[in-house]
Design an enzyme around this catalytic site. Structure first.
Site, PDB file in Angstrom:
ATOM      1  N   GLU A  82       0.819  -1.216   0.000  1.00  0.00           N
ATOM      2  CA  GLU A  82       0.000   0.000   0.000  1.00  0.00           C
ATOM      3  C   GLU A  82       0.853   1.267   0.000  1.00  0.00           C
ATOM      4  O   GLU A  82       0.535   2.238  -0.695  1.00  0.00           O
ATOM      5  CB  GLU A  82      -0.917  -0.009   1.233  1.00  0.00           C
ATOM      6  CG  GLU A  82      -1.833   1.185   1.337  1.00  0.00           C
ATOM      7  CD  GLU A  82      -2.934   1.183   0.301  1.00  0.00           C
ATOM      8  OE1 GLU A  82      -3.488   2.260   0.042  1.00  0.00           O
ATOM      9  OE2 GLU A  82      -3.228   0.101  -0.260  1.00  0.00           O
ATOM     10  N   ASP A  83       1.931   1.280   0.785  1.00  0.00           N
ATOM     11  CA  ASP A  83       2.665   2.525   1.029  1.00  0.00           C
ATOM     12  C   ASP A  83       4.051   2.591   0.414  1.00  0.00           C
ATOM     13  O   ASP A  83       4.755   3.587   0.607  1.00  0.00           O
ATOM     14  CB  ASP A  83       2.788   2.752   2.547  1.00  0.00           C
ATOM     15  CG  ASP A  83       1.437   2.976   3.201  1.00  0.00           C
ATOM     16  OD1 ASP A  83       0.525   3.450   2.507  1.00  0.00           O
ATOM     17  OD2 ASP A  83       1.298   2.657   4.393  1.00  0.00           O
TER      18      ASP A  83
END
Length: 716
Positions: A82-83
């Site tokens: 996600e990051d």
């Protein structure tokens, strides 16, 4: 709420993991940490800490639940997709597919956002439920991720704190409770309460602190008395006193409209012993030590909660009239109360009685899968999963003694579907305590329910008005959806065939190359889908027939008018047996012999109105939705219509009128009476008739009854 700030060192985590994992498994965990630390290099949390501190904290929470090493690895990596620039395939190559699936599953759950539209939020919730049913560890990682985020939420702006807290109270805390994760649920509740209603939380926190301070000595005396009584009887066990958590107190005050001083069981004691028999011995001891409060005893050992929780609960009148709650359970039950479904990894039961958290969670997840298939509307799916997440539970028994836990208000049909979908689909009646009862009967605690089935039976649309469980509603809707599709396909073929006759064609002998060309141009996958679209009113049969008749282009379609043969328009015959795809509205209640017109209603099929119906004016400008219809030569069913009879208000008139209607072979579906003045009354009957001629016979017969003054059809 203040929480002691834990250390975020990988060495501490690995040291803790050494208590239950092998050295090789710990090396794999450390390898996942190195990968995550490198991926998050240069990233910082809003609290000012390096980002990798968060995954380590989440992994530590899961380690305290004794999760397997791959779950710990996935927790350390749960934000890399996600990051960071890391892709799922890269994780699969460096580690394995199982870990990649876990991390990918957690990443997909980060999109739940209460600021988005309701439909988007519900669709994301549905996605979370689906991921949860594939691997329960996905939701365990997400819950611990949310818990650590809630612990550090204070650095966010107030609007964000409220949004995240509301989301946690409505979704994550109930899921933790449903999976038996008591410790996580309590902390999520209290942290959310503190951030969502900070002033209320501070007031209650001070009140609890004052109450605790004023009664500290008293509580120590109770704890000592309980411990000494156990020692006198030679029972080995631990006694611990505690305060109820603040959100629980607040909810009880709110739901029961009580002040803080009226909340009885603010203080509680937990007694943990070695085995079940000892629990009941201890119950007798505490009841001899302090008087029990009538009606405040619950045996969750014999009948566990739906999340697997087991314990004996009793409220006692303690010293100085102070009500105290005592919970009595075994060490194994304490493990399950703390870790719920996660206890599968840290504790194995010697027997499976169907009441352990793994079995109960698996049953709930299986129900979710069935609901996934049965719901097309994500918003409705979300609402009915919430019903299952917030149950006021009812415990009922099968004839063989199996206990089923259902939400409060559940009916016989909900019970049948809880046993098995096939049992629900074919139920026709039931016996409660050996007495026949209707299917809509609401169940109560302790009842024994026996379902009566018939192989020819099928779900009834009326069930949707009273079932409360998501599983029951999903199964009924799935059946109706399939039935609707079948009837829509049959109706669509009849409608299209009628229009094709105007071009000298019919559906069965339609050139396949022409049909396939139309399907391709219309982005349809099959001929059945085309017919369903027509039956549902989403495509006009006249336009489809025109396109199919245009051999190779639209030129012929422009020259030949749809639905015509030698200048005579084709009319669609209405039999009344078409099913749910042909509807007769209440605004005019047409019957055979009435002049009628048809209107296409997207998703519903054909709505048949009387030609003089006042509602037709709303569709004057929508000529493309009109359909020429006529009654079939021999309609296959009776039709409902209404009549109003104005009568002199005499005793026995209603019975006389009803008998006359029944004599002529009509069934009375409903009757309402209203007094016009002191001398007369109006009787509104909803009756079934074959056609207008049958209705005329009934009206003539009723006019011969002396008290009858006037009769006319309603609605006019």
């Amino acid at each position: 709420m203040t929480v002691d700030k834990p250390r975020f060192l990988i060495s501490d985590l690995c040291s803790f993991l050494g208590s239950y994992l092998s050295a090789e498994q710990i090396r794999e965990v450390y390898r996942a940490y190195l990968f995550g630390a490198e991926a998050h290099e240069g990233q910082w949390r809003k609290s000012g800490e390096p980002y990798i501190h968060h995954p380590i904290a989440v992994a530590r929470l899961l380690a305290e639940m004794r999760m397997d090493y791959k779950c710990i690895m996935a927790a350390l990596l749960h934000d890399v997709i996600e990051d960071t620039a890391t892709a799922r395939d890269q994780l699969a190559a460096v580690f394995d597919e199982e870990i990649a699936d876990l991390v990918d599953g957690v990443s997909k759950l980060t999109q739940i956002d209460f600021r988005s539209r309701e439909e988007a939020q519900a669709a994301n919730f549905r996605k979370m439920m689906l991921a949860m049913t594939k691997d329960i560890r996905v939701i365990l990682i997400k819950l611990t991720d949310r818990l650590h985020n809630m612990r550090t939420l204070g650095v966010m702006v107030p609007a964000t704190c409220r949004r995240v807290s509301r989301e946690t109270l409505e979704i994550y805390a109930p899921i933790a409770n449903r999976l038996g994760l008591y410790g996580i649920r309590v902390e999520l509740d209290d942290l959310s309460f503190a951030h969502y209603w900070p002033w209320r939380h501070r007031v209650l926190e001070r009140a609890v602190s004052r109450a605790r301070g004023a009664r500290t000595e008293l509580m120590k005396n109770v704890e000592t008395a309980l411990r000494e009584r156990l020692e006198q009887e030679g029972i080995t066990g631990t006694v611990a006193g505690r305060c109820k958590h603040i959100y629980s107190i607040y909810r009880k005050m709110r739901d029961k409209n009580r002040s803080f001083s009226e909340v009885a069981d603010v203080f509680a004691f937990r007694v943990v012993v070695d085995k079940v028999d000892t629990c009941y011995r201890v119950l007798g001891l505490v009841h001899n030590l302090y008087k029990p409060v009538p009606g405040r005893f619950k045996d969750y050992i014999a009948i566990p909660k739906s999340n697997g929780y087991q314990s004996l609960h009793t409220v006692l009148m303690g010293p100085q009239g102070l009500p105290i709650e005592v919970q009595i359970r075994t060490e194994d039950m304490q493990h399950i109360a703390d870790s719920g479904i996660a206890a599968h990894w840290m504790y194995k039961s010697d027997h499976d009685d169907g009441g352990n958290p793994q079995t109960l969670a698996a049953d709930w997840l299986q129900n979710l899968l069935e609901m996934q298939r049965g719901y097309g509307d994500s918003v409705e799916f979300l609402e009915h999963v919430k019903i299952d997440l917030f149950p006021d539970e009812v415990y009922v028994f099968t004839p063989r003694g199996r206990i089923l836990v259902l939400p409060k208000g559940a009916t016989v049909v909900d019970f049948a579907y809880a046993i098995h979908s096939d049992v629900g689909n074919t139920c026709v009646a039931a016996r409660i305590e050996r007495h026949l009862v209707p299917l809509r009967t609401v169940l109560h605690n302790g009842q024994t329910v026996e379902i009566i089935n018939s192989p020819e039976a099928a779900p009834n649309p009326a069930w949707l008005k009273f079932v409360v469980t998501g599983k029951a509603r999903a199964n009924v809707r799935a059946y109706l959806k399939n039935l609707q599709r079948q009837e829509a396909e049959a109706l669509g073929q009849r409608l299209l065939d009628g229009e094709l006759k105007g071009f000298g064609l019919d559906w069965q002998h339609l050139p396949q190359e022409r049909l396939q060309a139309y399907l391709s141009a219309s982005n349809l996958t099959s001929a059945a889908q085309l017919l369903v679209d027509i039956g549902l009113g989403n495509r006009m049969p006249a336009l489809v027939a025109r396109r199919l008749a245009a051999d190779g282009g639209d030129e012929l379609a422009e020259k030949v008018q749809p639905g015509q043969e030698a200048g005579r328009p084709h009319r669609f015959p209405i039999k009344g047996t078409e099913g749910i795809m042909v509807n007769f509205p209440r605004c005019c209640r047409p019957i055979p012999g009435d002049g009628i017109v048809g209107l296409f209603s997207p998703g519903k099929g054909i709505v048949v109105h009387r030609q003089e119906c006042g509602n037709l004016g709303d569709f004057q400008s929508q000529g493309d939705k009109w359909l020429d219809v006529e009654w079939a030569a021999e309609p296959g069913v009776d039709f409902s219509t209404g009549i109003r009879i104005e009568v002199n208000n005499r005793r026995g008139t209603l019975a006389t009128v009803a008998a006359a209607i029944a004599e002529l072979g009509s069934n009375i579906e409903n009757v309402q009476s209203s007094e016009k003045d002191g001398m007369s009354a109006a009787l509104d009957f909803l009756i079934t008739v074959h056609d207008r001629q049958h209705l005329a016979q009934i009206i003539r017969r009723l006019r011969a009854i002396p008290p009858v003054m006037r009769i006319f059809r309603i609605p006019r």
